[in-house]
Design an enzyme around this catalytic site. Structure first.
Site, PDB file in Angstrom:
ATOM      1  N   ARG A   1       1.904 -11.731   5.522  1.00 24.73           N
ATOM      2  CA  ARG A   1       3.373 -11.831   5.572  1.00 24.73           C
ATOM      3  C   ARG A   1       3.976 -11.239   6.839  1.00 24.73           C
ATOM      4  O   ARG A   1       5.176 -11.311   7.052  1.00 24.73           O
ATOM      5  CB  ARG A   1       3.981 -11.202   4.312  1.00 24.73           C
ATOM      6  CG  ARG A   1       3.606 -12.058   3.090  1.00 24.73           C
ATOM      7  CD  ARG A   1       4.289 -11.618   1.839  1.00 24.73           C
ATOM      8  NE  ARG A   1       5.728 -11.786   1.895  1.00 24.73           N
ATOM      9  CZ  ARG A   1       6.547 -11.424   0.916  1.00 24.73           C
ATOM     10  NH1 ARG A   1       6.054 -10.872  -0.182  1.00 24.73           N
ATOM     11  NH2 ARG A   1       7.842 -11.599   1.024  1.00 24.73           N
TER      12      ARG A   1
ATOM     13  N   ARG B   1      23.045  14.826  -6.973  1.00 22.34           N
ATOM     14  CA  ARG B   1      22.796  13.393  -6.747  1.00 22.34           C
ATOM     15  C   ARG B   1      22.820  12.635  -8.073  1.00 22.34           C
ATOM     16  O   ARG B   1      22.139  13.009  -9.019  1.00 22.34           O
ATOM     17  CB  ARG B   1      21.461  13.185  -6.037  1.00 22.34           C
ATOM     18  CG  ARG B   1      21.348  13.988  -4.753  1.00 22.34           C
ATOM     19  CD  ARG B   1      20.474  13.310  -3.752  1.00 22.34           C
ATOM     20  NE  ARG B   1      21.070  12.084  -3.275  1.00 22.34           N
ATOM     21  CZ  ARG B   1      21.915  12.026  -2.242  1.00 22.34           C
ATOM     22  NH1 ARG B   1      22.265  13.099  -1.596  1.00 22.34           N
ATOM     23  NH2 ARG B   1      22.402  10.867  -1.871  1.00 22.34           N
TER      24      ARG B   1
ATOM     25  N   PRO C   1       0.836  -1.207   0.000  1.00 23.70           N
ATOM     26  CA  PRO C   1       0.000   0.000   0.000  1.00 23.70           C
ATOM     27  C   PRO C   1       0.871   1.257   0.000  1.00 23.70           C
ATOM     28  O   PRO C   1       1.837   1.332   0.748  1.00 23.70           O
ATOM     29  CB  PRO C   1      -0.790  -0.094   1.306  1.00 23.70           C
ATOM     30  CG  PRO C   1      -0.654  -1.501   1.762  1.00 23.70           C
ATOM     31  CD  PRO C   1       0.607  -2.044   1.172  1.00 23.70           C
ATOM     32  N   GLU C   2       0.546   2.193  -0.870  1.00 23.80           N
ATOM     33  CA  GLU C   2       1.246   3.474  -0.920  1.00 23.80           C
ATOM     34  C   GLU C   2       0.279   4.548  -0.412  1.00 23.80           C
ATOM     35  O   GLU C   2      -0.799   4.225   0.081  1.00 23.80           O
ATOM     36  CB  GLU C   2       1.730   3.738  -2.354  1.00 23.80           C
ATOM     37  CG  GLU C   2       2.607   2.586  -2.876  1.00 23.80           C
ATOM     38  CD  GLU C   2       3.133   2.800  -4.291  1.00 23.80           C
ATOM     39  OE1 GLU C   2       3.320   3.950  -4.709  1.00 23.80           O
ATOM     40  OE2 GLU C   2       3.373   1.793  -4.984  1.00 23.80           O
TER      41      GLU C   2
END
Ligand SMILES: [Zn+2]
Length: 280
Positions: free
Chosen positions: A110, A153, A2-3
């Site tokens: 899980r 970066r 889930p985001e």
């Protein structure tokens, strides 16, 4: 996993059902859920308290309880929080009893989901400050802010988007979809994007998250709404999990490759692959 849109979908469903009620009972069947705290410590801190608000920060669900006690949940890979689940629903790890007789069950095959305690707003803020960056739907996510964070970066922009300490709540699905909308290849070095590309990407991240939220999130494996219903955003994916299917913009087949250690999908015509720099 889930985001942000999936967690926010659950929050919006549950908030009107739990806010103002008393959390009369907490049963932690799996002590791993709240490690390093013992289940009794968590139960003592939260049981019997009124639920002032059900909040969210990034992918965390935050129970704001009376006297500034915060129970901070992460659903991780497979966690779902079900309201009055049918008897026999498997994989229950934690049961939340409400004073109106209803209950919530945290089911998590899980067992990666976690529950953590913060006593007082300073402890809560310190918890999130150590883990989470910008909250993308709160107006903090601007092209300028992203560009500042990415300066110098060389990591791929997809890795940058997935780093929760920079932007909170974006995971593998929404990163792929946002990069496609912004026409940026996931392997582009983050520090090499232009100001205009960062503006486009900031907007694409917001639009993608809002589209996910409007569809009730995405259900690929385990995600379910609090009433057990699946999300529908997977039916609207533009590139994610669409390997070999034609891009909706140009018709080129969507390709799959690994970026930031994750299965990643893109249209390499709409999102040109960065050129490999060769030594002269
Ligand atoms: Zn395309």
């Amino acid at each position: 996993m889930p985001e942000l849109p999936e967690v926010e979908t659950i929050r919006r469903q549950l908030a009107p059902l739990v806010e103002g009620r008393v959390l009369s009972l907490l049963e932690i069947a799996d002590p791993r859920w709240c490690l390093p705290l013992a289940p009794e410590v968590v139960v003592d801190a939260v049981a019997g308290r009124r639920i002032e608000r059900l909040g969210r920060r990034g992918k965390y669900l935050v129970w704001e309880l009376a006297d500034e006690v915060f129970l901070i949940m992460h659903l991780r890979m497979t966690g779902t929080l079900l309201y009055d689940p049918p008897p026999g629903t498997p994989y229950g790890r934690v049961r939340f009893g409400l004073d109106d007789g209803h209950e919530l069950r945290f089911c998590d095959p899980r067992r990666f989901g976690t529950g953590e305690l913060a006593l007082g707003p300073a402890a809560r803020d310190a918890f999130f400050a150590a883990r989470l960056g910008l909250e993308p739907l709160d107006g903090e996510l601007t092209g300028a802010a992203l560009r500042r964070m990415a300066r110098g970066r060389r990591a791929p922009v997809k890795a940058f988007l997935l780093d929760q300490r920079r932007i909170a709540g974006v995971g593998n699905i929404y990163a792929d979809e946002a990069l496609f909308r912004a026409r940026i290849h996931p392997l582009r070095p983050a520090g090499a994007l232009t100001g205009a590309q960062w503006e486009g990407l900031a907007q694409a991240v917001r639009e993608t998250l809002l589209a996910g939220l409007a569809a009730g999130g995405a259900t690929i494996d385990d995600f379910r709404h609090a009433d057990g219903v699946a999300g529908a955003f997977q039916d609207e994916f533009l590139v994610h999990r669409r390997q070999g299917e034609p891009c909706g913009v140009c018709g080129t087949p969507v390709v799959k490759f690994v970026a930031a250690g994750r299965g990643t999908y893109a249209c390499e015509r709409c999102q040109p692959r960065p050129r490999v720099r060769r030594r002269a």
